[in-house]
Write an enzyme that holds these catalytic residues in place. Sequence first.
Site: not given
Ligand code: NOJ
Length: 781
Positions: A287
Amino acid sequence: MQKNRQLLWLIGVMLAGCLQAQPPVIDSKMNAFVDGLMSRMTLQEKIGQLNLLSVGFDVTGPQLSQDADAKVRQGLVGGVFNTYTPVAVRKLQAQAVKESRLGIPLLFGYDVIHGHKTIFPMPLGLACTWNLDSIERSARIAANEATADGLTWTFSPMVDIARDARWGRIAEGAGEDPYLGAQIARVMVHGYQTGDLSQSNAMMACVKHFALYGAAEAGRDYNTVDMSRRQMYEYYLPPYLAAVEAGAGSVMSSFNEVDAVPATANRWLLTDLLRTQWGFQGFVVTDYTAINEMSEHGMGDLRMDAQLALKAGVDMDMVGETYLKYLPELVAKNAISESQINQACRRILEAKFKLGLFADPYHGCTEERARTEILTPENRQAAREIAAQSFVLLKNDQKILPLRKSGTIALVGPLADDQQNLLGSWRAAGDWRQAVSVQWGISNVAGSAVTILSAKGANLVDDPALRATLKAFGAEIPVDARSPQEMVNEAVAAANRADVVVAVLGESSAMTGEAASRSDLGLPENQKDLLRTLVATGKPVVLVLMNGRPLTLGWESEHCGAILETWFGGTEAGNAVADVLFGDYNPSGKLTATFPRSVGQIPIYYNHKNTGRPYKGDPAFKYASRYLDVPNDPLYAFGYGLSFTTFSYGDIKLNKTALADDETLLASVSLTNAGERAGEETVQLYLSQPIASVTRSVEDLRGFQQVRLQPGETKEVTFRITPEDLKFYNAKLEYDWEPGAFIVRIGGNSSQVKSATVNWHKKPVALNPSATIRPLAKGSE
Ligand code: NOJ
């Protein structure tokens, strides 16, 4: 040129493939292609493939990456996210394929969560349809639109089980149940990927957030998670596993820790479980800056974090650029081996190969496709139908709903004529100006015999501190020029002149989703004040809710005549709300997350344990597991949802009550539509095993069927139950079933069921072939 290169490889490999029959043809073609490519890559270029940058329109976390264009040309980027539209994608992809040394195409990722431009209901709402075809259809349409817009990779499905409505991201998942969550995970992966990723309208899925992200302590986003392995296996892991089994091309590691090691550094999680036990073949991406955040978790400096992540099994670094920065020196110092980098690089290249990017780096995206395939009337129609299916009728006293298509309606509330919030917190590429407000929807559906009196009644958020925080996060929180009292007065005047009040209230979409945890789950206080005043007029009040989580609705459930939960319903929300309010669609949604009576009951979920001192309803008995000030049961249970008709359930009929190992139990009920309208019921099957080697939940969902019945019609609904449905994880984490008594429960929600008991016998397992004939016990002849 790319195309030729891949073609030459393919011809060569096919010839070679004729001689050595072994691996499946697609794999051997891919392996040969990737081998050839990697033999020409420098270490730095291989590390470049592991680098994922946020470039373009959206910011979905802290910004770090710089010089993206230059890095792309140097072959130091494997993929980007937040860039879309054929023009932007083609421009950047051309840099990668035409200006970098080896011309390796980029992945184009994005958060296509519940639709790309045609936005469907937020995922928790989608789950409440319990309609797997509709959910798959929404993912299919999303992939079609997103690929037309240049994207090849979506960060979806989010399959985190959540039992805590304080957590804002409960909006993004399917709710609290692993069985339903697994089915939804499977169809979403299939909807995005189809069977063939190289199709121009297929995109790669990314299952997230691996793992257990939904179990953040106290519902505070990014907080610590701690749970037993058995709890993980039984309740939290099944949806991830289902997505992997469905062939998801990628997995995203979560921000939280698992067993006291951040998921992103957790080798047990990302390698032993995911790859060795589950056989996952795709790649793992972190993430957003999750490797960098391991320093805050207490894992050491960034160099150490990069090392831990790669060794754990993370292939791609989202935004943090720790791999780009530290892997070269870690190889030089022998802290990691080049073969570990090769393995990660190979997985990324394999994904690109499967997507057909070496043959067509643009994956068939053209401006023509974007113009003709996005936000089409058909897609909008699908969004409207699916939104209506996602709404849950929580209350409907004296058949207030459906409304007549005549008379006067006071349409009140800050969300009644709102477009901005309807797309939810993950609108991503969705354009709120395309969204249909409830007021607009009502005027589309109600017809000219209905008079609408509109009044805002209250601001969405009046609390200055909350408003300031939301604004700082970039949300638009409009404030009316009038005083709260003036707004309420206007609403009351409208109510007094109307036959019925429709109050559209709820959360700002900015109060839901990522980094939007709440400790109070009521409607904002100023909206509650408005509702109290409306109820006091004595007019029947229909509460239409828009929100991203289960709310505490004790007062509302006592005083409003009808309550319709509509979540954030997407582009066509307003039309769909009107379809339901006026009875053009008979509501069929059922909750997939429990609605508590009070925040103090959280975590509250239907598949809880019995405890050694269960409360049995005797208020004078002290030593039972209960609260002094609130009942144990929820306000609205998992699986609950009303219809404009009523369904009556007959008793359960079983084909047998004693079964041996390989037999199938047929459990049936007669379902009758006892009302006056055609309607659809989701018939739910729960099983429980009161005695087992480990404590079991009081019940577990094990099946459901959607049945449409005309008024007065009866159908027999039959569930086939086999030992496969009896399985659970025992204390040794073996997935198996144990013989004994089982209670079969069938009903319209988890707390209102018919039940029947069966005994299921199991032959003892032979330890070795010679022990298959067991000596008879003494006296048993
Ligand atoms: C953080 C989020 O937790 C995740 O779900 C998302 O896909 C990413 N950012 C990318 O935007």
